[in-house]
Motif scaffolding. Structure first.
Motif, PDB file in Angstrom:
ATOM      1  N   PRO A   1     -51.640  64.135  30.519  1.00 27.93           N
ATOM      2  CA  PRO A   1     -50.718  63.911  29.400  1.00 27.93           C
ATOM      3  C   PRO A   1     -51.327  64.174  28.025  1.00 27.93           C
ATOM      4  O   PRO A   1     -50.601  64.425  27.059  1.00 27.93           O
ATOM      5  N   THR A   2     -52.624  64.108  27.911  1.00 21.00           N
ATOM      6  CA  THR A   2     -53.237  64.342  26.607  1.00 21.00           C
ATOM      7  C   THR A   2     -53.874  65.724  26.504  1.00 21.00           C
ATOM      8  O   THR A   2     -54.437  66.068  25.459  1.00 21.00           O
TER       9      THR A   2
ATOM     10  N   GLY B   1     -54.680  58.429  34.374  1.00 19.99           N
ATOM     11  CA  GLY B   1     -55.173  58.627  35.738  1.00 19.99           C
ATOM     12  C   GLY B   1     -54.508  59.719  36.547  1.00 19.99           C
ATOM     13  O   GLY B   1     -54.652  59.770  37.766  1.00 19.99           O
ATOM     14  N   GLN B   2     -53.767  60.624  35.908  1.00 22.10           N
ATOM     15  CA  GLN B   2     -53.111  61.686  36.688  1.00 22.10           C
ATOM     16  C   GLN B   2     -54.132  62.575  37.372  1.00 22.10           C
ATOM     17  O   GLN B   2     -53.958  63.027  38.494  1.00 22.10           O
ATOM     18  N   CYS B   3     -55.242  62.838  36.677  1.00 21.21           N
ATOM     19  CA  CYS B   3     -56.274  63.703  37.250  1.00 21.21           C
ATOM     20  C   CYS B   3     -56.844  63.092  38.530  1.00 21.21           C
ATOM     21  O   CYS B   3     -57.113  63.802  39.496  1.00 21.21           O
TER      22      CYS B   3
ATOM     23  N   GLY C   1     -60.466  52.840  32.173  1.00 19.06           N
ATOM     24  CA  GLY C   1     -59.488  53.847  32.560  1.00 19.06           C
ATOM     25  C   GLY C   1     -59.823  55.248  32.077  1.00 19.06           C
ATOM     26  O   GLY C   1     -59.086  56.200  32.329  1.00 19.06           O
TER      27      GLY C   1
ATOM     28  N   CYS D   1     -58.846  60.946  25.917  1.00 19.01           N
ATOM     29  CA  CYS D   1     -58.192  60.597  27.185  1.00 19.01           C
ATOM     30  C   CYS D   1     -57.408  59.297  27.031  1.00 19.01           C
ATOM     31  O   CYS D   1     -57.904  58.339  26.456  1.00 19.01           O
ATOM     32  N   CYS D   2     -56.157  59.263  27.543  1.00 18.94           N
ATOM     33  CA  CYS D   2     -55.370  58.037  27.409  1.00 18.94           C
ATOM     34  C   CYS D   2     -55.435  57.202  28.680  1.00 18.94           C
ATOM     35  O   CYS D   2     -54.820  56.146  28.783  1.00 18.94           O
TER      36      CYS D   2
ATOM     37  N   GLN E   1     -62.082  57.295  37.092  1.00 19.07           N
ATOM     38  CA  GLN E   1     -61.881  56.588  35.820  1.00 19.07           C
ATOM     39  C   GLN E   1     -62.874  55.443  35.726  1.00 19.07           C
ATOM     40  O   GLN E   1     -63.168  54.792  36.734  1.00 19.07           O
TER      41      GLN E   1
ATOM     42  N   VAL F   1     -56.624  66.942  27.846  1.00 19.45           N
ATOM     43  CA  VAL F   1     -58.051  66.849  27.518  1.00 19.45           C
ATOM     44  C   VAL F   1     -58.949  67.422  28.614  1.00 19.45           C
ATOM     45  O   VAL F   1     -60.160  67.304  28.540  1.00 19.45           O
ATOM     46  N   ILE F   2     -58.349  68.021  29.648  1.00 16.50           N
ATOM     47  CA  ILE F   2     -59.151  68.670  30.684  1.00 16.50           C
ATOM     48  C   ILE F   2     -59.009  70.179  30.502  1.00 16.50           C
ATOM     49  O   ILE F   2     -57.891  70.685  30.361  1.00 16.50           O
TER      50      ILE F   2
HETATM   51  S1  SF4 Z   1     -58.180  63.064  31.676  1.00 20.93           S
HETATM   52 FE1  SF4 Z   1     -56.010  63.246  31.323  1.00 20.93          FE
HETATM   53  S2  SF4 Z   1     -55.119  62.832  33.330  1.00 20.93           S
HETATM   54 FE2  SF4 Z   1     -57.222  62.123  33.439  1.00 20.93          FE
HETATM   55  S3  SF4 Z   1     -57.146  59.980  32.905  1.00 20.93           S
HETATM   56 FE3  SF4 Z   1     -57.548  61.080  31.001  1.00 20.93          FE
HETATM   57  S4  SF4 Z   1     -55.552  61.456  30.117  1.00 20.93           S
HETATM   58 FE4  SF4 Z   1     -55.219  60.910  32.242  1.00 20.93          FE
END
Ligand code: SF4
Ligand code: HEM
Ligand code: HEM
Lengths: 65, 401
Positions: free
Chosen positions: A55-56, A14-16, A30, A10-11, A26, A58-59
């Motif tokens: 963006p990564t 915070g889009q999720c 973060g 996860c980068c 988060q 990972v979900i």
């Molecule tokens: S899970 Fe994806 S959208 Fe959520 S904080 Fe991590 S990188 Fe961002």
């Protein structure tokens, strides 16, 4: 339906959390925290949106679990 | 060698993409191009290829000396220069990101929203009070993001007027000479170093004070130099991009006024409309660079180690394979997995903040100035040239008084 996240990749953008604040949060670095791994059906659309916008990537959602 | 495509592809159209994008995606998704530095690079334009490259953890964005740089300056321009000193090493980069992330989490950003809204409304009120027509860039698009990032970092109000110049020079490919750029970089660096020392002596409730406190507690992830570099990077990253996108977004919505009317009729579209403006942006600038340091294959083409790969986010955002009706602007498009903030470990750290600012500005204009329209034809609005972040120098607007 069960939601999975890979916290290591996860980068932290915070889009999720913006899209589904009842499901994701988060931590202080973060990194994504799963609040609810089996959310109610009214969250389905928001969760799907988070999956595709993360963006990564990972979900992911396990439909059979 | 003269048949090499020059990149960026020159385009004389303000709100339409160059036709070459479609040809490249169809016929030459892995294209050899020549950059302003004179060097050769490989250009990717398809969504899947761009996304795969950006999320490939093996490749970072720092171009080593000897590799093809981006700009016409001697040192190859922005992508060869890393003010934070953490970008070249994956682990260091991740540790740095996790540290700075804390300030930009979705919840912290949402807590800023009321303050940003109040500021946006005040700027709009001032513009309306002065009477139309007005230039939206100095009235709103520029001062709002500068205010936000300076508040976050703790930059005093009376010291903000040099930033536009420093930031323009930092993101320049051809617009400034190497001398001007070096001088500006030095001046900017000296200013930030002094500010960091001042915060160390007298901490405030801001990001620079938080970071410098960690340095003083001997946190191994940080040095005073990293704090200075991070602050510079955030100042540049935090305002130029957002300011230029506010202007571009408004040009897209007002340039075809049926879009604006749809937003006025249904303000609940603001969030998805902001995303669509990010996807649709035909002036999205240079794109993102990756340094490929091992032999790989993309879409059946082999890329040798030592190649600078340019990912056109904007061309990828128009890929029909991913976006149905990609050349149509659909204000309600959801989901909208555009690449305007990049993807992967290096994707935009400030995207929650940027999205929040853009949504606030658009919602405030829709609410307060529904009669807003462009005061000139959109094609005649002067555009910035020779900067990595493309955009408008001005955006004349008018409204019913
Ligand atoms: S899970 Fe994806 S959208 Fe959520 S904080 Fe991590 S990188 Fe961002
Ligand atoms: C190695 C050094 C870096 C280079 C060269 C570099 C360069 C650039 C350039 C050129 C852009 C503009 C792209 C566009 O046209 O859209 C850019 C984007 C950005 N870079 Fe950097 N950057 C570097 C490091 C950093 C660092 C350290 C940060 C922040 C910490 C940062 C933040 C950004 C941001 C925010 C953008 C904005 C995206 C945009 O303009 O669309 N960059 N970077
Ligand atoms: C509309 C506005 C913005 C756009 C389009 C944008 C776009 C981008 C893009 C495309 C990148 C990826 C660079 C790469 O892959 O090499 C990036 C990185 C970055 N952005 Fe943004 N950005 C915007 C606003 C902001 C804001 C407001 C901030 C912060 C305060 C910010 C901070 C950063 C930082 C720090 C990076 C570097 C991240 C890293 O290397 O880990 N950006 N941005």
């Amino acid at each position: 339906m069960k939601i999975n996240v890979d916290r290591d990749a996860c980068c932290g953008a915070g889009q999720c959390v913006l899209l589904a604040p009842d499901v994701f949060d988060q931590d202080e670095e973060g990194i994504v925290v799963l609040l609810d791994e089996r959310p109610a059906a009214d969250q389905d659309f928001a969760v799907q949106e988070a999956v595709s916008m993360c963006p990564t990537g990972v979900i992911w959602v396990d439909q059979n679990a | 060698m003269s048949d090499l495509l020059d990149y960026p592809i020159p385009s004389d159209r303000a709100i339409e993409p160059p036709p070459e994008w479609e040809e490249l995606r169809q016929q030459c998704p892995v294209a050899k191009v020549r950059l302003a530095s004179g060097g050769e690079a490989t250009l990717l334009t398809r969504y899947d290829d761009v996304r795969a490259m950006l999320t490939d953890g093996r490749f970072g964005r720092v171009i080593p000396s000897g590799g093809t740089g981006v700009g016409s300056q001697d040192d190859g321009g922005t992508f060869s220069n890393d003010p934070t000193g953490v970008m070249a090493d994956e682990e260091q980069h991740q540790a740095w990101r996790r540290l700075v992330n804390a300030t930009f989490t979705a919840k912290r950003v949402q807590a800023l929203a009321p303050g940003i809204t109040a500021r946006a409304e005040r700027l709009i009120d001032d513009m309306l009070a002065a009477g139309g027509p007005a230039d939206l860039v100095p009235a709103l698009a520029f001062p709002l993001p500068v205010w936000v990032i300076c508040e976050l970092l703790g930059v005093p109000e009376d010291q903000r007027e040099r930033f536009p110049y420093w930031s323009d020079t930092a993101l320049s490919t051809t617009r400034y000479s190497q001398e001007e750029i070096s001088a500006a970089r030095q001046e900017f660096g000296a200013y930030m170093a002094a500010l960091v020392e001042a915060k160390r002596a007298q901490p405030g409730d801001d990001l620079i004070s938080e970071l410098i406190a960690l340095v003083d507690q001997n946190d191994p992830r940080l040095t005073a130099q990293t704090v200075i570099g991070t602050s510079m990077a955030l100042l540049v990253a935090g305002h130029e991009t957002t300011a230029s996108h506010i202007a571009k977004m408004m040009a897209l919505f007002l340039g075809d006024r049926s879009r604006w009317e749809r937003l006025v009729a249904d303000p609940s579209l603001v969030r998805s409309a902001v995303e669509e403006s990010l996807r649709f942006d035909p002036n999205a600038g240079f794109g993102m660079v990756r340094w490929v340091d091992e032999d790989i294959e993309i879409a059946g083409e082999s890329i040798p180690a030592g190649t600078t790969v340019v990912c056109s986010l904007a061309a990828a955002n128009r890929d029909e394979g991913t976006f149905e009706g990609a050349d149509e602007m659909d204000l309600g498009r959801r989901p909208n997995p555009h690449l305007s903030f990049g993807a992967g470990a290096y994707s935009c750290l400030g995207q929650s903040l940027a999205r929040t600012e853009l949504q606030i500005v658009l919602a405030a204009l829709v609410r307060k100035v529904p009669s807003l329209e462009l005061a000139v034809d959109v094609e005649s609005v002067p555009r910035k040239e020779g900067l990595l972040v493309a955009g408008f120098d001005e955006l004349p607007v008018k409204w019913e008084e």
